[in-house]
Design an enzyme around this catalytic site. Structure first.
Site, PDB file in Angstrom:
ATOM      1  N   HIS A 158       3.150  -0.272  -2.883  1.00 28.83           N
ATOM      2  CA  HIS A 158       3.706  -1.349  -1.972  1.00 28.83           C
ATOM      3  C   HIS A 158       3.088  -1.229  -0.603  1.00 28.83           C
ATOM      4  CE1 HIS A 158       7.434  -2.000  -4.803  1.00 28.83           C
ATOM      5  NE2 HIS A 158       6.204  -2.516  -5.486  1.00 28.83           N
ATOM      6  N   CYS A 205      -7.787  -7.795  14.769  1.00 25.78           N
ATOM      7  CA  CYS A 205      -8.912  -6.755  13.941  1.00 25.78           C
ATOM      8  C   CYS A 205      -9.952  -6.244  14.990  1.00 25.78           C
ATOM      9  CB  CYS A 205      -9.650  -7.476  12.811  1.00 25.78           C
ATOM     10  SG  CYS A 205     -10.650  -6.342  11.758  1.00 25.78           S
ATOM     11  N   GLY A 252      15.444   7.699  -7.107  1.00 27.43           N
ATOM     12  CA  GLY A 252      15.720   6.933  -6.182  1.00 27.43           C
ATOM     13  C   GLY A 252      15.287   5.535  -5.836  1.00 27.43           C
ATOM     14  N   CYS A 309     -13.604  -7.443  13.406  1.00 33.79           N
ATOM     15  CA  CYS A 309     -13.895  -8.973  13.505  1.00 33.79           C
ATOM     16  C   CYS A 309     -13.370  -9.760  14.252  1.00 33.79           C
ATOM     17  CB  CYS A 309     -14.018  -9.465  12.125  1.00 33.79           C
ATOM     18  SG  CYS A 309     -12.418  -9.965  11.581  1.00 33.79           S
ATOM     19  N   ARG A 314      10.987  -1.655  12.192  1.00 36.52           N
ATOM     20  CA  ARG A 314      11.197  -0.637  11.587  1.00 36.52           C
ATOM     21  C   ARG A 314      10.272   0.474  11.662  1.00 36.52           C
ATOM     22  NH1 ARG A 314      10.426  -3.823   5.902  1.00 36.52           N
ATOM     23  NH2 ARG A 314      10.723  -1.994   5.099  1.00 36.52           N
ATOM     24  N   ALA A 370      18.922  12.770  -4.253  1.00 38.75           N
ATOM     25  CA  ALA A 370      17.748  13.500  -4.598  1.00 38.75           C
ATOM     26  C   ALA A 370      17.418  14.632  -3.554  1.00 38.75           C
ATOM     27  CB  ALA A 370      16.449  12.626  -4.178  1.00 38.75           C
ATOM     28  N   ASP A 396       7.065   4.050   3.911  1.00 41.04           N
ATOM     29  CA  ASP A 396       7.679   4.617   5.224  1.00 41.04           C
ATOM     30  C   ASP A 396       6.487   5.889   5.507  1.00 41.04           C
ATOM     31  OD1 ASP A 396       8.171   6.837   3.290  1.00 41.04           O
ATOM     32  OD2 ASP A 396      10.310   5.940   3.365  1.00 41.04           O
ATOM     33  N   SER A 444      16.008   1.524  -7.709  1.00 37.25           N
ATOM     34  CA  SER A 444      17.029   0.697  -8.629  1.00 37.25           C
ATOM     35  C   SER A 444      16.361   0.146  -9.722  1.00 37.25           C
ATOM     36  CB  SER A 444      17.510  -0.255  -7.702  1.00 37.25           C
ATOM     37  OG  SER A 444      16.683  -1.335  -7.172  1.00 37.25           O
TER      38      SER A 444
END
Ligand code: BJW
Length: 258
Positions: A126, A155, A195, A158, A77, A239, A111, A197
């Site tokens: 989110h 990471c 936009g 660490c 993605r 939109a 995004d 649901s």
């Protein structure tokens, strides 16, 4: 190309838009649809990865079972997102932050396109797909700055394994994010719901909170949602076509650049 400006929404919306000081916008995947980002639900391109519905691949269970598969899905993605740009809806919302005294943008999207359009202090409910978070020390790193040599990023603080810094189904939201959004929803005079649901909680509670506290709630979506009947006004459409026109006067012959 130039097009003739026309008023979008009711007189009441025009009036509130021109006098409101506290405005909240909640966005969902549909605000990025015109940029080419697939939505999760609703018509057309819904997110499926290797035959798996996103409720499975983007879940806490999958993270525990198969972390490399989750990374593969998010890497895919991110690669697709690299070519995509903010659209006129993101740009209109970014302009609104200068227009209202107290403006809050709350997004369910991961995004980063709101920030790319210039929005600041975005409340990300989110998370963000451009960040990774360490399972061990909790450090967050921008994936654009992290060398990803392994199938699971490591990471740099660490040496622990990292995960995408996003909120999967069955996981808690980032501490404080929903609380801040709910506080702003209780105070706002005007709330746009763009936009989404409106089926994923607790995000879907925000417009209800705003409405119960007396705000004028406006939905922008080409499809009806469970929220539509609760809204003061529904602007049915895309939109990217509607938001740039909100607040424009209907002066005959007025011209907007389109
Ligand atoms: C356009 C357009 C254009 C198209 N212009 N519009 C209460 C009741 C029942 C269940 C729960 C509850 N409280 C919590 C839950 C559990 C769960 C939940 O809500 N489940 C429901 C689905 C039933 N919630 C959670 O698990 C949340 N955590 C939580 O509450 O923790 C405490 C807890 C845990 C466990 C049990 C109980 C409590 C976390 C939710 C995290 C959601 N994560 C995802 C995936 C992120 C990672 C990834 O991207 O892979 O976030 S799911 C997915 O849905 C993504 C989105 O942010 C989210 C919302 O979707 P959104 O944005 O609304 O998009 P779509 O696709 O659904 O809609 C697009 C809309 O755009 C459509 O309406 C189109 O018409 C429209 N559109 N073109 C304008 N051009």
């Amino acid at each position: 190309m130039q097009s003739v400006a026309h008023q979008v929404g009711s007189e009441k919306l025009q009036q509130i838009f021109s006098t409101a000081e506290k405005v909240l916008v909640l966005t969902g995947a549909g605000v990025s649809a015109e940029s080419g980002v697939p939505t999760f639900r609703g018509g057309g391109n819904t997110a499926v990865w290797k035959g798996m519905p996103f409720e499975i691949i983007s879940s806490a269970g999958m993270l525990a079972r198969d972390l490399p598969a989750v990374w593969e899905w998010f890497n895919y993605r991110r690669e697709r997102l690299k070519a995509l740009k903010p659209n006129p809806a993101h740009q209109a919302i970014a302009r609104w932050q200068e227009r209202f005294r107290q403006f809050t943008l709350v997004t369910q999207n991961i995004d980063g396109l709101h920030q790319a359009a210039g929005s600041r202090k975005v409340v990300e409910l989110h998370g963000n797909l451009w960040r990774a978070r360490c399972f061990d020390c909790g450090a967050r790193h921008d994936l654009r700055e992290l060398r990803v040599d392994h199938e699971v990023p490591i990471c740099i603080d660490c040496g622990g394994r990292m995960r995408p810094d996003v909120v999967l189904f069955g996981e808690m939201l980032p501490p404080g994010a929903f609380e801040r959004a709910a506080r702003e929803a209780e105070q706002c005079e005007l709330c746009f719901v763009v936009g989404t649901s409106a089926v994923v909680y607790p995000a879907a509670l925000l417009p209800e909170t705003a409405r119960a506290a007396g705000a004028y709630v406006v939905e922008v979506n080409p499809e009806a949602t469970p929220l539509s009947s609760l809204c003061d006004e529904v602007l049915s459409g895309k939109a990217g076509e509607i938001l740039p026109m909100v607040g424009m006067s209907s002066v005959p012959g007025a011209v907007a650049t389109g």
